[in-house]
Scaffold this motif. Structure first.
Motif, PDB file in Angstrom:
ATOM      1  N   PHE A  62       6.624  12.447   6.313  1.00 16.66           N
ATOM      2  CA  PHE A  62       6.426  11.566   7.470  1.00 16.66           C
ATOM      3  C   PHE A  62       5.321  12.096   8.374  1.00 16.66           C
ATOM      4  CE2 PHE A  62      10.162   9.085   6.570  1.00 16.66           C
ATOM      5  CZ  PHE A  62      11.005   9.963   5.914  1.00 16.66           C
ATOM      6  N   THR A  63       4.389  11.210   8.720  1.00 21.80           N
ATOM      7  CA  THR A  63       3.314  11.553   9.645  1.00 21.80           C
ATOM      8  C   THR A  63       3.196  10.438  10.672  1.00 21.80           C
ATOM      9  OG1 THR A  63       2.114  12.717   7.896  1.00 21.80           O
ATOM     10  CG2 THR A  63       0.879  12.143   9.885  1.00 21.80           C
ATOM     11  N   VAL A  64       3.111  10.827  11.937  1.00 20.17           N
ATOM     12  CA  VAL A  64       2.887   9.834  12.982  1.00 20.17           C
ATOM     13  C   VAL A  64       1.492  10.054  13.547  1.00 20.17           C
ATOM     14  CG1 VAL A  64       4.120  11.264  14.683  1.00 20.17           C
ATOM     15  CG2 VAL A  64       3.717   8.856  15.136  1.00 20.17           C
ATOM     16  N   HIS A  72      -1.828   2.450  20.298  1.00 19.64           N
ATOM     17  CA  HIS A  72      -1.287   2.127  18.984  1.00 19.64           C
ATOM     18  C   HIS A  72      -0.795   3.392  18.307  1.00 19.64           C
ATOM     19  CE1 HIS A  72      -0.994   0.046  15.093  1.00 19.64           C
ATOM     20  NE2 HIS A  72      -1.489   1.155  14.572  1.00 19.64           N
ATOM     21  N   LEU A  73       0.378   3.293  17.682  1.00 19.39           N
ATOM     22  CA  LEU A  73       0.807   4.397  16.833  1.00 19.39           C
ATOM     23  C   LEU A  73       1.315   3.853  15.508  1.00 19.39           C
ATOM     24  CD1 LEU A  73       4.197   5.944  17.944  1.00 19.39           C
ATOM     25  CD2 LEU A  73       3.194   4.102  19.228  1.00 19.39           C
ATOM     26  N   SER A  74       1.290   4.742  14.527  1.00 18.39           N
ATOM     27  CA  SER A  74       1.736   4.334  13.210  1.00 18.39           C
ATOM     28  C   SER A  74       2.529   5.463  12.570  1.00 18.39           C
ATOM     29  CB  SER A  74       0.552   3.931  12.328  1.00 18.39           C
ATOM     30  OG  SER A  74      -0.340   5.006  12.172  1.00 18.39           O
ATOM     31  N   LEU A  75       3.415   5.076  11.700  1.00 14.00           N
ATOM     32  CA  LEU A  75       4.221   6.020  10.925  1.00 14.00           C
ATOM     33  C   LEU A  75       3.843   5.846   9.463  1.00 14.00           C
ATOM     34  CD1 LEU A  75       6.642   8.027  10.684  1.00 14.00           C
ATOM     35  CD2 LEU A  75       8.091   6.017  10.337  1.00 14.00           C
ATOM     36  N   HIS A  76       3.433   6.950   8.841  1.00 17.44           N
ATOM     37  CA  HIS A  76       3.092   6.932   7.430  1.00 17.44           C
ATOM     38  C   HIS A  76       4.179   7.673   6.657  1.00 17.44           C
ATOM     39  CE1 HIS A  76      -1.493   6.106   7.862  1.00 17.44           C
ATOM     40  NE2 HIS A  76      -0.810   5.585   8.881  1.00 17.44           N
ATOM     41  N   ILE A  77       4.629   7.057   5.597  1.00 17.93           N
ATOM     42  CA  ILE A  77       5.610   7.695   4.724  1.00 17.93           C
ATOM     43  C   ILE A  77       4.985   7.756   3.332  1.00 17.93           C
ATOM     44  CG2 ILE A  77       7.961   7.637   3.816  1.00 17.93           C
ATOM     45  CD1 ILE A  77       8.665   5.637   6.058  1.00 17.93           C
ATOM     46  N   VAL A  78       4.818   9.015   2.869  1.00 15.92           N
ATOM     47  CA  VAL A  78       4.220   9.120   1.535  1.00 15.92           C
ATOM     48  C   VAL A  78       4.748  10.363   0.815  1.00 15.92           C
ATOM     49  CG1 VAL A  78       2.187  10.274   2.537  1.00 15.92           C
ATOM     50  CG2 VAL A  78       2.017   9.250   0.282  1.00 15.92           C
ATOM     51  N   PRO A  79       5.225  10.244  -0.415  1.00 13.53           N
ATOM     52  CA  PRO A  79       5.407   8.981  -1.121  1.00 13.53           C
ATOM     53  C   PRO A  79       6.691   8.283  -0.668  1.00 13.53           C
ATOM     54  CG  PRO A  79       6.173  10.785  -2.488  1.00 13.53           C
ATOM     55  CD  PRO A  79       5.640  11.408  -1.218  1.00 13.53           C
ATOM     56  N   SER A  80       6.700   6.978  -0.690  1.00 10.31           N
ATOM     57  CA  SER A  80       7.888   6.227  -0.294  1.00 10.31           C
ATOM     58  C   SER A  80       8.951   6.321  -1.384  1.00 10.31           C
ATOM     59  CB  SER A  80       7.522   4.748  -0.070  1.00 10.31           C
ATOM     60  OG  SER A  80       6.531   4.644   0.929  1.00 10.31           O
TER      61      SER A  80
END
Lengths: 113, 114
Positions: A62-64, A72-80
């Motif tokens: 998880f990266t924010v 603006h903010l976003s949450l990246h999930i990798v790998p899902s």
């Protein structure tokens, strides 16, 4: 007056790919931001947070990211993973607000095997 | 060893009744909160208490009265229930109110008014 908005009510991604959840806010006084994950019939669970003085915070998959100029903010999930399927809430707070969190309306993420 | 527990999980009652929802946390936190999640899924804060002292009261009708007998408990009493009170109510707790003190939530109480 929605100060925190998540404009995508739902998102579907393939297992192993990246999930990107977005959140916009209007109040420039917010000092920190949090992401919560919620499964049906359970309460929200804290996932990751970021201070307004940073632009990125990472914890495992998880990266924010925070873009203050764009609010603006976003949450990246990798790998899902399929277990990531849940509703994700963005929340914001100001340091002088006694812990009051302002939540977005949530984005339902579905990760398909 | 549930961290934040709410009772009951479901509450079905008629308009005009008075009901209470109980919340207890065993995390040793000093701050507790009540949130309401309405039909549009927004989570909105109602109250917070720090060491039994009310610190947030968000223009909630005075039919709603929180009570904190000690810092591990924050109960919510609702008088003269109305249809619009139907929602899921979440209790939460945190250690202080500063930055990076994430709130821990209970599993919610689904209140349905007939």
């Amino acid at each position: 007056d929605q100060q925190v908005k998540q404009n995508s009510p739902s998102l579907s991604v393939q297992e192993g790919r990246i999930s990107i959840l977005n959140c916009d806010y209007t109040n420039s006084m917010f000092d920190y931001f949090l992401w919560y994950k919620k499964y049906p019939a359970e309460g929200p669970t804290f996932l990751i947070s970021i201070s307004s003085i940073k632009d990125k915070n990472e914890d495992g998959r998880f990266t924010v990211f925070l873009n203050k100029s764009a609010k603006h903010l976003s949450l990246h999930i990798v790998p899902s993973q399929p277990g990531d399927s849940a509703v994700y809430f963005c929340a914001a707070s100001a340091i002088d607000q006694g812990g009051k969190l302002i939540f977005g309306q949530g984005t339902e993420l579905s990760v398909k095997p | 060893d549930t961290a934040v527990s709410q009772t009951p999980k479901y509450l079905v009652t008629q308009m005009g009744n008075d009901k209470s929802i109980k919340c207890e946390q065993n995390l040793g936190h000093d701050t507790m909160y009540w949130y309401k999640q309405d039909s549009k899924k927004f989570l909105k804060i109602m109250f917070s208490y720090n060491n039994k002292e009310l610190i947030i009261n968000e223009t909630v009708p005075n039919r709603f009265s929180p009570k904190s007998p000690d810092k591990a408990h924050l109960n919510l009493h609702i008088n003269s229930l109305e249809l619009g009170d139907s929602a899921v109510y979440f209790c939460a707790s945190s250690q202080g109110t500063g930055m990076f003190q994430p709130q821990h939530f209970g599993d919610g109480t689904r209140l349905s008014i007939l």
